[in-house]
Design an enzyme around this catalytic site. Structure first.
Site, PDB file in Angstrom:
ATOM      1  N   GLU A  44    -125.451  38.675  33.251  1.00  0.00           N
ATOM      2  CA  GLU A  44    -126.885  38.640  33.555  1.00  0.00           C
ATOM      3  C   GLU A  44    -127.365  40.009  34.046  1.00  0.00           C
ATOM      4  O   GLU A  44    -126.700  40.655  34.851  1.00  0.00           O
ATOM      5  CB  GLU A  44    -127.157  37.575  34.618  1.00  0.00           C
ATOM      6  CG  GLU A  44    -128.622  37.432  34.997  1.00  0.00           C
ATOM      7  CD  GLU A  44    -128.834  36.465  36.142  1.00  0.00           C
ATOM      8  OE1 GLU A  44    -129.967  35.977  36.290  1.00  0.00           O
ATOM      9  OE2 GLU A  44    -127.880  36.197  36.899  1.00  0.00           O
ATOM     10  N   LYS A 117    -135.092  32.942  31.186  1.00  0.00           N
ATOM     11  CA  LYS A 117    -134.545  32.059  32.226  1.00  0.00           C
ATOM     12  C   LYS A 117    -135.628  31.102  32.732  1.00  0.00           C
ATOM     13  O   LYS A 117    -136.714  31.518  33.136  1.00  0.00           O
ATOM     14  CB  LYS A 117    -134.012  32.922  33.373  1.00  0.00           C
ATOM     15  CG  LYS A 117    -133.299  32.166  34.477  1.00  0.00           C
ATOM     16  CD  LYS A 117    -132.689  33.183  35.436  1.00  0.00           C
ATOM     17  CE  LYS A 117    -131.914  32.534  36.567  1.00  0.00           C
ATOM     18  NZ  LYS A 117    -131.261  33.559  37.414  1.00  0.00           N
ATOM     19  N   CYS A 154    -127.724  32.046  34.224  1.00  0.00           N
ATOM     20  CA  CYS A 154    -127.332  31.858  35.629  1.00  0.00           C
ATOM     21  C   CYS A 154    -127.804  30.525  36.209  1.00  0.00           C
ATOM     22  O   CYS A 154    -127.186  29.510  35.953  1.00  0.00           O
ATOM     23  CB  CYS A 154    -127.788  33.037  36.473  1.00  0.00           C
ATOM     24  SG  CYS A 154    -126.793  33.249  37.985  1.00  0.00           S
TER      25      CYS A 154
END
Length: 290
Positions: A44, A117, A154
């Site tokens: 990430e 994300k 994540c």
């Protein structure tokens, strides 16, 4: 059709020099390809130290758009090496609009799209809501030269809904680029075992391979634990890295998906007619005991 695919996960430290981080990563991608990797995933926000430790308006300047020199270099490298590249980066989508994103390039260098994300954490040393707008790309699946893949970034990786949506759209390998390490409120606690169990469990419940990449090293007040791993559709960890820099190379056989799903028919036996509460933000309040 050859259903054997070789995954490469690149697990690195990040210094303060973004340009140097990019050059170092490019070399590690070449190394992974030389070892046989066909789909390579970076960690990430791969090219910079993790921004979420503090609030700093100047860090907005580190964001870059699709088509930046960094991403052009990644596209060209994917083409020259004939590898699929998953490149997580800090995206500038417009003036004052920023996302935590991952661009995907096919093995001919073609830009396949970007996953942004969706779940943005807010906790001590994970001040991401200051830096990132919640994603608006949904949960795309990418049909690459070497198989169908999905990406969760994540915090997304902890949510079973993300994995299920990607699997229902045909993803065979779920990639989870991460930046996770020490916990400010619980410095004695390592989240690595819980992280590994939670994500590999998605492989079981959806009958897919999981590939999670993480960073390592000390950055300001945080230590990132690495632990990048690949697990199979029954949740077995096929290979993992320790808390040092490294490149994980793992060959997988996509035919194992058929075996796992025939054995455990979770997708067949779903009861979507009973899942209404999943779409209600305050559903937990239905129990008035508390």
């Amino acid at each position: 059709m050859n259903e054997k695919v070789t995954i490469g996960l690149v697990q690195l430290k990040c210094g303060n020099d973004i340009e140097a981080n990019v050059e170092y990563t490019l070399e590690k991608i070449k190394e992974a390809a030389a070892k046989g990797a066909q789909i390579i995933c970076l960690q990430e926000l791969f090219n910079a130290q993790y921004c979420g430790q503090s609030v700093d308006v100047n860090l907005y300047d580190t964001a870059e758009p699709i088509g930046s020199p960094t991403l052009v270099a990644m596209s060209e490298l994917a083409k020259s090496l004939e590898v699929v590249l998953i490149v997580p980066f800090y995206e500038k989508a417009g003036r004052g609009v920023y996302f935590n994103s991952a661009a995907v390039y096919d093995a001919d260098g073609t830009y396949l799209g970007t996953t942004r994300k969706n779940h943005i954490p807010h906790a001590p040393q994970y001040e991401e809501k200051y830096y990132f707008t919640p994603g608006n790309t949904g949960y795309p699946v990418y049909e690459t030269r070497y198989g169908k893949i999905g990406v969760g970034i994540c915090w997304d990786e902890w949510f079973p809904e993300v994995a299920r949506i990607l699997a229902l759209q045909g993803a065979e390998i779920l990639f989870y680029p991460s930046a996770i390490g020490s916990d400010y409120d619980n410095p004695q606690l390592s989240l690595r075992p819980a992280w590994e169990k939670a994500i590999s469990a998605h492989g079981i419940s959806n009958g897919v391979f999981i590939a999670a990449s993480n960073r390592v090293g000390r950055e300001k007040d945080m230590t990132f634990f690495g632990g990048s791993f690949v697990s199979n559709p029954l949740g077995d960890i096929m290979q993992s890295l320790d808390d040092q820099e490294g490149i994980l190379i793992q060959k997988v056989d996509l035919k194992e998906i058929d075996f796992a799903r025939n054995l455990l028919q979770f997708l067949r036996d779903r009861r979507t007619d009973t899942y209404d509460l999943l779409l209600q933000q305050e559903a937990f309040q239905i129990n008035k005991r508390y």
